[in-house]
Design a protein around this motif. Structure first.
Motif, PDB file in Angstrom:
ATOM      1  N   SER A 277      36.414  47.432  30.860  1.00 32.65           N
ATOM      2  CA  SER A 277      35.054  47.782  31.296  1.00 32.65           C
ATOM      3  C   SER A 277      34.532  46.764  32.313  1.00 32.65           C
ATOM      4  CB  SER A 277      34.114  47.857  30.092  1.00 32.65           C
ATOM      5  OG  SER A 277      33.992  46.591  29.453  1.00 32.65           O
ATOM      6  N   ALA A 278      34.821  45.479  32.076  1.00 30.56           N
ATOM      7  CA  ALA A 278      34.376  44.444  33.017  1.00 30.56           C
ATOM      8  C   ALA A 278      35.059  44.601  34.372  1.00 30.56           C
ATOM      9  CB  ALA A 278      34.654  43.061  32.436  1.00 30.56           C
ATOM     10  N   LEU A 279      36.362  44.904  34.351  1.00 34.31           N
ATOM     11  CA  LEU A 279      37.093  45.111  35.607  1.00 34.31           C
ATOM     12  C   LEU A 279      36.587  46.342  36.349  1.00 34.31           C
ATOM     13  CD1 LEU A 279      40.807  44.319  34.668  1.00 34.31           C
ATOM     14  CD2 LEU A 279      39.404  43.146  36.387  1.00 34.31           C
ATOM     15  N   VAL A 359      31.759  38.425  30.785  1.00 36.72           N
ATOM     16  CA  VAL A 359      31.051  37.574  31.749  1.00 36.72           C
ATOM     17  C   VAL A 359      32.047  36.893  32.689  1.00 36.72           C
ATOM     18  CG1 VAL A 359      29.541  35.579  32.024  1.00 36.72           C
ATOM     19  CG2 VAL A 359      29.090  37.237  30.209  1.00 36.72           C
ATOM     20  N   ALA A 360      33.145  36.391  32.151  1.00 37.04           N
ATOM     21  CA  ALA A 360      34.126  35.664  32.967  1.00 37.04           C
ATOM     22  C   ALA A 360      34.734  36.558  34.044  1.00 37.04           C
ATOM     23  CB  ALA A 360      35.229  35.100  32.074  1.00 37.04           C
ATOM     24  N   ILE A 361      34.857  37.860  33.767  1.00 40.14           N
ATOM     25  CA  ILE A 361      35.477  38.783  34.726  1.00 40.14           C
ATOM     26  C   ILE A 361      34.449  39.408  35.656  1.00 40.14           C
ATOM     27  CG2 ILE A 361      36.749  40.960  34.941  1.00 40.14           C
ATOM     28  CD1 ILE A 361      38.131  40.228  32.276  1.00 40.14           C
ATOM     29  N   PRO A 364      31.846  36.957  38.521  1.00 44.92           N
ATOM     30  CA  PRO A 364      32.300  36.611  39.879  1.00 44.92           C
ATOM     31  C   PRO A 364      32.699  37.824  40.713  1.00 44.92           C
ATOM     32  CG  PRO A 364      33.976  36.040  38.257  1.00 44.92           C
ATOM     33  CD  PRO A 364      32.769  36.442  37.490  1.00 44.92           C
ATOM     34  N   LEU A 365      33.193  38.893  40.052  1.00 51.46           N
ATOM     35  CA  LEU A 365      33.594  40.089  40.800  1.00 51.46           C
ATOM     36  C   LEU A 365      32.387  40.742  41.471  1.00 51.46           C
ATOM     37  CD1 LEU A 365      36.288  41.943  38.617  1.00 51.46           C
ATOM     38  CD2 LEU A 365      36.592  40.896  40.873  1.00 51.46           C
ATOM     39  N   ILE A 366      31.310  40.886  40.734  1.00 49.60           N
ATOM     40  CA  ILE A 366      30.116  41.529  41.287  1.00 49.60           C
ATOM     41  C   ILE A 366      29.395  40.595  42.251  1.00 49.60           C
ATOM     42  CG2 ILE A 366      27.884  42.568  40.695  1.00 49.60           C
ATOM     43  CD1 ILE A 366      29.086  43.339  38.002  1.00 49.60           C
TER      44      ILE A 366
END
Length: 567
Positions: A277-279, A359-361, A364-366
């Protein structure tokens, strides 16, 4: 059928132990009143923790029951129990789940169940041989017989102070063992080989009526002998000193960690859910720029992260707890710990761990606000509280319903309001009643506001001169000291000026600056919304505990014996 041999006899003991799969054995280590007997009723069919080995199950049980002994001495006690019940070969093998996870055999599982209930005030084994073949049944009952010969079960019946006979769930006799023989002789009832044959109703109608009358007289004689209140409690009735509340919580946390470690499938699935979901959200909203077009995507991405975390936590607990219900009821009926300790230790650790992955993924991606470490830590804390809120709601559902299928049917009805009443699709103040009032109970409402305000909390930049940068060329955006900049199309649509340069202007353009609870500063607003989330989490957890206590009371107030209320 409750089997209590009248005298110590090898042949009688062997007969009583090998009657049928419905055999029940009773071990009374001191005088008990009927209501105590009813409250201590324990089914042998109770479950064990399937992710632990028999030795680990016994060690955790010993930690609750024998808190004053050090670990080495408790290990000696556990090893003695393992030896008595012939569990040496399987003591380090995971119990497992039949048909799902390979583990110990059915007979070994039954013996582990018996081992967890050794040395009780009352031991009632309900259908201990059901589901076993003749060889396994023989092995199990031989082990129980061996324990009985060592001084726990029928072999010491002559040393009992009192005896309780139940006929169709009603008290037929309760009094001194030494007085029972005289009462039977006085009523003209012949002393049978097996004591419970006294309660056997004859088939002939005339004899049946006479026998029922004698049983009533037997009850009157016992009442007259022991008194209506059945005497006062004695020292032998005092409960065993168990672990205190803090010790209970520590043991349950330790066991929960072992369960998480062993139950790899559930942990992996939840981890994959969080990472996937984070990815997905991070790649869809990849590296948002600091312009007007990115304002709404920042709101949407925050909402999706919150919503996914809430939903996964809710569904995870809804799926997991029903499988542990039997273990919980057995252990709380055994007075190993208070239901509140089980509830506080349940799933709390993992609900704080999975948001770390998200949060870790995604952060920074967004390209969310990384101006300071405070922004990242606050975002994580909000996600952790949301996850615990979802778990609390899921626990309420799973503790209230009897099956996973029913729980999964109810779950969507609790998820949809979060989606519709969180303030994303329609502003909170524009909601009609009663939806506006209901929105105050929505986790998404406070979580979204807290994350969005956190995203638009920036340090003041004195170099950002509004008079200059409102009309500056979009080509100079990379050199702009302001929080946001406008593209050529955005400036053209706004009449040649850039309306959003600071974080305050950005949050105002989203309409998130007038929603309750709102403080005078962004920090206060975040704090108030986090407090609101914590209050909701407390209320949901309190309700979950209340439902759990109702389940516990239903299981411990006489469901096992229909006459408990009358006694």
């Amino acid at each position: 059928m409750m089997v209590l041999p009248w005298e110590r006899s090898e042949a009688m003991l062997d007969t009583s132990l090998r009657m049928t799969s419905c055999t029940k054995l009773v071990c009374l280590l001191g005088p008990l009143r009927p209501i105590q007997l009813i409250q201590l009723c324990l089914k042998c069919g109770g479950q064990v923790c399937e992710t632990l080995t028999p030795r680990e199950n016994l060690m955790f049980a010993a930690a609750f029951i024998l808190p004053k002994l050090d670990k080495e001495k408790r290990s000696l006690v556990v090893e003695g129990v393992i030896e008595k019940l012939n569990l040496k070969k399987c003591c380090n093998t995971v119990v497992g789940s039949p048909g799902l996870v390979r583990g110990i055999s059915g007979g070994e599982r039954k013996r582990t169940n018996v081992a967890l209930s050794l040395n009780p005030t009352l031991l009632l084994l309900d259908e201990p041989t059901s589901g076993l073949d003749s060889k396994m049944s023989d092995s199990l009952m031989r082990d129980v017989k061996q324990i009985g010969e060592q001084g726990c079960t029928e072999a010491v019946f002559a040393r009992f102070d009192k005896v309780l006979l139940l006929e169709t769930g009603r008290v037929a006799y309760y009094g001194e063992v030494k007085s029972l023989r005289g009462c039977l002789k006085q009523l003209g009832i012949p002393l049978p080989e097996l004591l419970l044959d006294v309660l056997e109703i004859p088939g002939d109608e005339a004899e049946k009526e006479a026998h029922v009358g004698k049983l009533k007289e037997l009850k009157q004689l016992s009442d007259k002998a022991s008194g209506a209140d059945h005497g006062s409690p004695t020292k032998s009735e005092a409960p065993v000193k168990r672990a205190g509340p803090c010790r209970q919580l520590a043991i349950l946390f330790q066991r929960e960690l072992v369960n998480v470690k062993r139950n790899k499938a559930l942990t992996v699935v939840r981890s994959v859910q969080s990472i996937a979901s984070a990815l997905l959200i991070g790649l869809i909203f990849l590296q948002l720029e600091r312009n007007m077009s990115s304002l709404s995507p920042r709101l949407f991405s925050s909402f999706l992260l919150v919503f996914a975390q809430f939903m996964f936590a809710l569904l995870g607990v809804v799926n997991a707890f029903p499988a542990e219900r039997a273990v919980f009821l057995r252990e709380t009926q055994d007075k190993l710990y208070h239901p509140a300790a089980f509830y506080l230790a349940k799933d709390t650790i993992m609900q704080c761990a999975f948001p770390i992955l998200v949060v870790a993924i995604s952060y920074p991606l967004i390209g969310l606000n990384g101006e300071s470490a405070d922004r990242v830590l606050i975002f994580y804390f909000i996600m952790a509280v949301v996850s615990n809120c979802g778990a609390a709601v899921g626990f309420c559902v799973s503790a209230a319903v009897p099956s996973v299928n029913l729980a999964l049917s109810i779950a969507p009805a609790l998820v949809m309001p979060q989606l519709l009443l969180g303030g994303l699709f329609i502003k909170i103040e524009d909601l009609y009643q009663p939806f506006n009032a209901i929105s105050y109970l929505m986790v998404a409402r406070y979580a979204v506001q807290a994350t969005v305000v956190n995203e638009f909390t920036c340090s003041e930049k004195t170099e950002c001169n509004a008079a200059v940068w409102r009309i500056s060329s979009p080509d100079l955006c990379d050199d702009s000291p302001c929080d946001f900049c406008c593209t050529a199309h955005e400036m053209m649509a706004s009449g040649g000026i850039c309306p959003v340069l600071t974080c305050d202007q950005g949050i105002a353009s989203l309409g998130m600056d007038e929603i309750w609870p709102m403080g005078e500063t962004h920090v206060e607003t975040i704090f108030y919304n986090i407090i609101a989330l914590l209050v909701l989490m407390f209320l949901f957890r309190l309700q979950g505990l209340n439902i759990l206590m109702i389940s516990y009371r239903r299981a411990t107030t006489g469901r096992c014996l229909p006459s408990c209320k009358s006694e």
